[in-house]
Design a protein around this motif. Structure first.
Motif, PDB file in Angstrom:
ATOM      1  N   MET A   1      25.026  -5.639  -9.440  1.00  0.00           N
ATOM      2  CA  MET A   1      23.801  -4.851  -9.294  1.00  0.00           C
ATOM      3  C   MET A   1      24.066  -3.351  -9.425  1.00  0.00           C
ATOM      4  N   LYS A   2      25.249  -2.964  -9.889  1.00  0.00           N
ATOM      5  CA  LYS A   2      25.590  -1.551  -9.990  1.00  0.00           C
ATOM      6  C   LYS A   2      24.799  -0.848 -11.094  1.00  0.00           C
ATOM      7  N   LYS A   3      24.280  -1.607 -12.064  1.00  0.00           N
ATOM      8  CA  LYS A   3      23.611  -1.001 -13.198  1.00  0.00           C
ATOM      9  C   LYS A   3      22.129  -0.737 -12.953  1.00  0.00           C
ATOM     10  N   VAL A   4      21.595  -1.166 -11.843  1.00  0.00           N
ATOM     11  CA  VAL A   4      20.173  -1.002 -11.593  1.00  0.00           C
ATOM     12  C   VAL A   4      19.847   0.449 -11.255  1.00  0.00           C
ATOM     13  N   THR A   5      18.573   0.791 -11.442  1.00  0.00           N
ATOM     14  CA  THR A   5      18.118   2.146 -11.172  1.00  0.00           C
ATOM     15  C   THR A   5      17.149   2.142  -9.993  1.00  0.00           C
ATOM     16  N   ASN A   6      16.672   3.326  -9.639  1.00  0.00           N
ATOM     17  CA  ASN A   6      15.672   3.417  -8.576  1.00  0.00           C
ATOM     18  C   ASN A   6      14.395   2.673  -8.937  1.00  0.00           C
ATOM     19  N   VAL A   7      14.122   2.558 -10.235  1.00  0.00           N
ATOM     20  CA  VAL A   7      12.937   1.813 -10.684  1.00  0.00           C
ATOM     21  C   VAL A   7      13.003   0.376 -10.178  1.00  0.00           C
ATOM     22  N   PHE A   8      14.197  -0.204 -10.219  1.00  0.00           N
ATOM     23  CA  PHE A   8      14.364  -1.575  -9.743  1.00  0.00           C
ATOM     24  C   PHE A   8      14.061  -1.682  -8.257  1.00  0.00           C
ATOM     25  N   TRP A   9      14.675  -0.828  -7.448  1.00  0.00           N
ATOM     26  CA  TRP A   9      14.545  -0.957  -6.000  1.00  0.00           C
ATOM     27  C   TRP A   9      13.131  -0.639  -5.524  1.00  0.00           C
ATOM     28  N   ILE A  10      12.520   0.394  -6.119  1.00  0.00           N
ATOM     29  CA  ILE A  10      11.150   0.748  -5.720  1.00  0.00           C
ATOM     30  C   ILE A  10      10.173  -0.350  -6.133  1.00  0.00           C
ATOM     31  N   SER A  11      10.312  -0.835  -7.361  1.00  0.00           N
ATOM     32  CA  SER A  11       9.425  -1.885  -7.853  1.00  0.00           C
ATOM     33  C   SER A  11       9.607  -3.178  -7.057  1.00  0.00           C
ATOM     34  N   LEU A  12      10.850  -3.500  -6.749  1.00  0.00           N
ATOM     35  CA  LEU A  12      11.130  -4.715  -5.986  1.00  0.00           C
ATOM     36  C   LEU A  12      10.513  -4.628  -4.594  1.00  0.00           C
ATOM     37  N   PHE A  13      10.656  -3.478  -3.943  1.00  0.00           N
ATOM     38  CA  PHE A  13      10.107  -3.300  -2.598  1.00  0.00           C
ATOM     39  C   PHE A  13       8.587  -3.481  -2.600  1.00  0.00           C
ATOM     40  N   ILE A  14       7.911  -2.820  -3.533  1.00  0.00           N
ATOM     41  CA  ILE A  14       6.450  -2.924  -3.591  1.00  0.00           C
ATOM     42  C   ILE A  14       6.022  -4.344  -3.947  1.00  0.00           C
ATOM     43  N   SER A  15       6.780  -5.006  -4.824  1.00  0.00           N
ATOM     44  CA  SER A  15       6.460  -6.390  -5.212  1.00  0.00           C
ATOM     45  C   SER A  15       6.551  -7.327  -4.012  1.00  0.00           C
ATOM     46  N   ILE A  16       7.588  -7.146  -3.209  1.00  0.00           N
ATOM     47  CA  ILE A  16       7.753  -7.990  -2.023  1.00  0.00           C
ATOM     48  C   ILE A  16       6.607  -7.764  -1.041  1.00  0.00           C
ATOM     49  N   ILE A  17       6.191  -6.503  -0.889  1.00  0.00           N
ATOM     50  CA  ILE A  17       5.053  -6.198  -0.010  1.00  0.00           C
ATOM     51  C   ILE A  17       3.800  -6.909  -0.512  1.00  0.00           C
ATOM     52  N   PHE A  18       3.584  -6.884  -1.830  1.00  0.00           N
ATOM     53  CA  PHE A  18       2.406  -7.545  -2.400  1.00  0.00           C
ATOM     54  C   PHE A  18       2.443  -9.054  -2.163  1.00  0.00           C
ATOM     55  N   VAL A  19       3.601  -9.668  -2.404  1.00  0.00           N
ATOM     56  CA  VAL A  19       3.730 -11.117  -2.206  1.00  0.00           C
ATOM     57  C   VAL A  19       3.487 -11.482  -0.741  1.00  0.00           C
ATOM     58  N   LEU A  20       4.035 -10.690   0.171  1.00  0.00           N
ATOM     59  CA  LEU A  20       3.818 -10.953   1.599  1.00  0.00           C
ATOM     60  C   LEU A  20       2.342 -10.788   1.968  1.00  0.00           C
ATOM     61  N   TRP A  21       1.703  -9.787   1.374  1.00  0.00           N
ATOM     62  CA  TRP A  21       0.272  -9.587   1.606  1.00  0.00           C
ATOM     63  C   TRP A  21      -0.515 -10.823   1.195  1.00  0.00           C
ATOM     64  N   GLY A  22      -0.205 -11.343  -0.004  1.00  0.00           N
ATOM     65  CA  GLY A  22      -0.902 -12.532  -0.494  1.00  0.00           C
ATOM     66  C   GLY A  22      -0.614 -13.770   0.325  1.00  0.00           C
ATOM     67  N   ALA A  23       0.612 -13.855   0.831  1.00  0.00           N
ATOM     68  CA  ALA A  23       0.981 -15.039   1.627  1.00  0.00           C
ATOM     69  C   ALA A  23       0.373 -15.004   3.022  1.00  0.00           C
ATOM     70  N   ILE A  24       0.300 -13.806   3.619  1.00  0.00           N
ATOM     71  CA  ILE A  24      -0.186 -13.680   4.992  1.00  0.00           C
ATOM     72  C   ILE A  24      -1.712 -13.560   5.053  1.00  0.00           C
ATOM     73  N   ALA A  25      -2.286 -12.796   4.118  1.00  0.00           N
ATOM     74  CA  ALA A  25      -3.739 -12.561   4.151  1.00  0.00           C
ATOM     75  C   ALA A  25      -4.345 -12.741   2.761  1.00  0.00           C
ATOM     76  N   PRO A  26      -4.379 -13.970   2.245  1.00  0.00           N
ATOM     77  CA  PRO A  26      -4.880 -14.201   0.885  1.00  0.00           C
ATOM     78  C   PRO A  26      -6.333 -13.792   0.681  1.00  0.00           C
ATOM     79  N   LYS A  27      -7.190 -14.000   1.686  1.00  0.00           N
ATOM     80  CA  LYS A  27      -8.597 -13.640   1.547  1.00  0.00           C
ATOM     81  C   LYS A  27      -8.772 -12.125   1.450  1.00  0.00           C
ATOM     82  N   ASN A  28      -7.993 -11.392   2.244  1.00  0.00           N
ATOM     83  CA  ASN A  28      -8.064  -9.943   2.195  1.00  0.00           C
ATOM     84  C   ASN A  28      -7.575  -9.418   0.851  1.00  0.00           C
ATOM     85  N   LEU A  29      -6.505 -10.005   0.332  1.00  0.00           N
ATOM     86  CA  LEU A  29      -5.990  -9.620  -0.986  1.00  0.00           C
ATOM     87  C   LEU A  29      -7.050  -9.848  -2.050  1.00  0.00           C
TER      88      LEU A  29
END
Length: 492
Positions: free
Chosen positions: A1-29
């Motif tokens: 994972m040494k070749k990844v950039t900040n784009v990877f980590w920022i995008s991954l973090f926001i993606s995980i937040i979105f997935v958790l949002w959909g899993a925990i509160a699908p109607k709100n999403l």
């Protein structure tokens, strides 16, 4: 994972937040995303339509311009793949599950509820096929051409990283390596995730619908989740093998299976009628392009809503797909001239798509209007094609073949997307680490699952429209940047 950039980590973090949002509160999403979609289509529906028309006009200009003879690379560079493999890969990446899902379904929907004709009439059937050809023709491939050409040109001619932000170098200079460039790449990553998630959700729904047609398996949400899980494992295996093996071989298989399914439907169906339908649909499509290209308002509320539900959705979906498709097509297009590239990407897939809808949509409409298989318009969209197959000789065999094709398209689209997401999050690395590709594979599958759970097919459409909006502006500015670069390099 040494070749990844900040784009990877920022995008991954926001993606995980979105997935958790959909899993925990699908109607709100679903509520938040639907509200956002309604605002964008009401206020900016015209922008989606007008922008895509600009993209197509610019592509036509490039074909006839002096820049057409310039190469995507150095003058001595030759294409890496044969023309057949190149066309197969770009087609598999660009259309895939979409034409399988909508091939029969879209014309039937327009036939049952047309915007400008009496429902379920011969006139409605003709216009239904014209609308389908318009939605899957030149405009769609014009979107892909713009971004793919820009990435390929800057990557292979100016030797900059193969990321979206690098195409803005003539306008931004060194700022493309700073915050502005990172924001552009993050937007591209999210457009890709949601665009591909839409296709994965459609694919899972249609495979479930096909299985329900030929077995006792019910097309439930659990069934769709299992399908996504199985296919995720398969495309991860393909992604691990790399572009020259997994994606290339699967793309060639896709095009062969698609042609076999197309030919079987022509032979087993009303052959003469289908060829006549293809000719008439093509003529009607070409005649209506100017008017349809700028149709984004109407005094009829029902017609206005139809534009939002279909044309705006499609343009948004394809714009959301474009970072993925464009990056992938760019990767496989080194050594081709701009004229060859634009003509190939724009024309060949359009002809195939119009033929596809004429055959599958035409067969469905023929069965409906002739009373051979009444009730096709009452089926769910994911079941329409299988309903049409049920009235053909050897219908079960054709259905199984279609399910295999959907599965391979499913794998290829997701496989290509993991590769592209890997490139975009490793500063354009043409061989992103497998760990990065597999990470994005899991994110794609999880995103498709939570969208299906929160609102079904409607949620998939909503995600595409919302994620595509900021990318419209990136594509428009990209045209300005590419034009500036072409002028500078042509003088050298």
């Amino acid at each position: 994972m040494k070749k990844v950039t900040n784009v990877f980590w920022i995008s991954l973090f926001i993606s995980i937040i979105f997935v958790l949002w959909g899993a925990i509160a699908p109607k709100n999403l679903n509520y938040v995303s639907t509200s956002t979609q309604s605002f964008l289509t009401d206020k900016f529906g015209w922008l989606y339509i007008f922008s895509v028309t600009i993209f197509l006009v610019y592509c036509i200009y490039l074909i006839v311009s002096r820049y057409g003879k310039m190469k995507l690379g150095k003058p001595e560079d030759q294409p890496e793949y044969s023309r057949l493999s190149w066309l197969a890969m770009l087609f598999s990446a660009g259309m895939g599950i979409g034409i399988i899902f909508w091939g029969s379904a879209e014309p039937l929907v327009h036939f049952a509820a047309p915007p400008e004709a009496e429902p379920e009439t011969i006139e409605a059937a003709k216009k239904a096929l014209r609308y389908s050809a318009f939605h899957w023709g030149f405009h769609t491939w014009g979107i892909y051409t713009i971004i793919a050409l820009s990435i390929a040109y800057f990557k292979f001619r100016r030797e900059v990283p193969g990321v979206i932000s690098a195409t803005f170098q003539p306008l931004l200079g060194d700022k493309v390596n700073g915050v502005i460039g990172k924001i552009i790449d993050i937007i591209a990553v999210f457009a890709t995730i949601f665009g591909v998630a839409t296709s994965l959700g459609l694919g899972a729904s249609q495979i479930g619908g096909g299985l329900a047609f030929i077995s006792d398996i019910e097309n439930t949400m659990t069934t769709k989740f299992i399908i996504i899980l199985i296919v995720t494992v398969l495309f991860m295996i393909s992604a691990w093998s790399g572009i020259s093996r997994g994606i290339k071989y699967l793309s060639n298989i896709n095009i062969i299976l698609a042609i076999i399914l197309l030919v079987l439907t022509i032979i087993l169906g009303p052959t003469g009628y289908l060829f006549e339908t293809f000719a008439k649909t093509t003529i009607s499509y070409f005649k209506s392009i100017p008017a349809d290209s700028f149709r984004f308002t109407s005094n009829d509320p029902q017609y206005k809503q139809w534009i939002k539900d279909w044309t705006v959705f499609y343009w948004a979906w394809f714009i959301a797909w474009s970072p993925f498709v464009g990056t992938f097509i760019a990767r496989i297009s080194k050594g081709r001239t701009i004229r060859e590239f634009v003509t190939g990407v724009l024309v060949i897939p359009t002809v195939f798509c119009v033929l596809w809808f004429a055959v599958f949509g035409g067969s469905s409409l023929f069965q409906e209007t002739e009373g051979i298989n009444k009730g096709l318009t009452d089926l769910a969209t994911e079941e329409a094609m299988f309903g049409m197959f049920s009235s053909l000789p050897f219908g079960t065999i054709v259905t199984v073949l279609a399910l295999v094709l959907i599965g391979t398209f499913f794998v290829t689209s997701a496989d290509s997307a993991t590769f592209v997401l890997g490139m975009q999050s490793t500063n354009g690395n043409l061989n992103p680490p497998n760990a990065v590709k597999l990470t994005w594979g899991v994110i794609q599958a999880a995103t498709a699952s939570v969208l299906l759970a929160s609102g079904g097919l409607g949620a998939l459409q909503t995600a595409s429209i919302v994620s595509a909006f900021p990318f419209i502006f990136i594509l428009l500015i990209m045209i300005i940047s590419l034009t500036k670069a072409l002028r500078e390099d042509y003088r050298k």
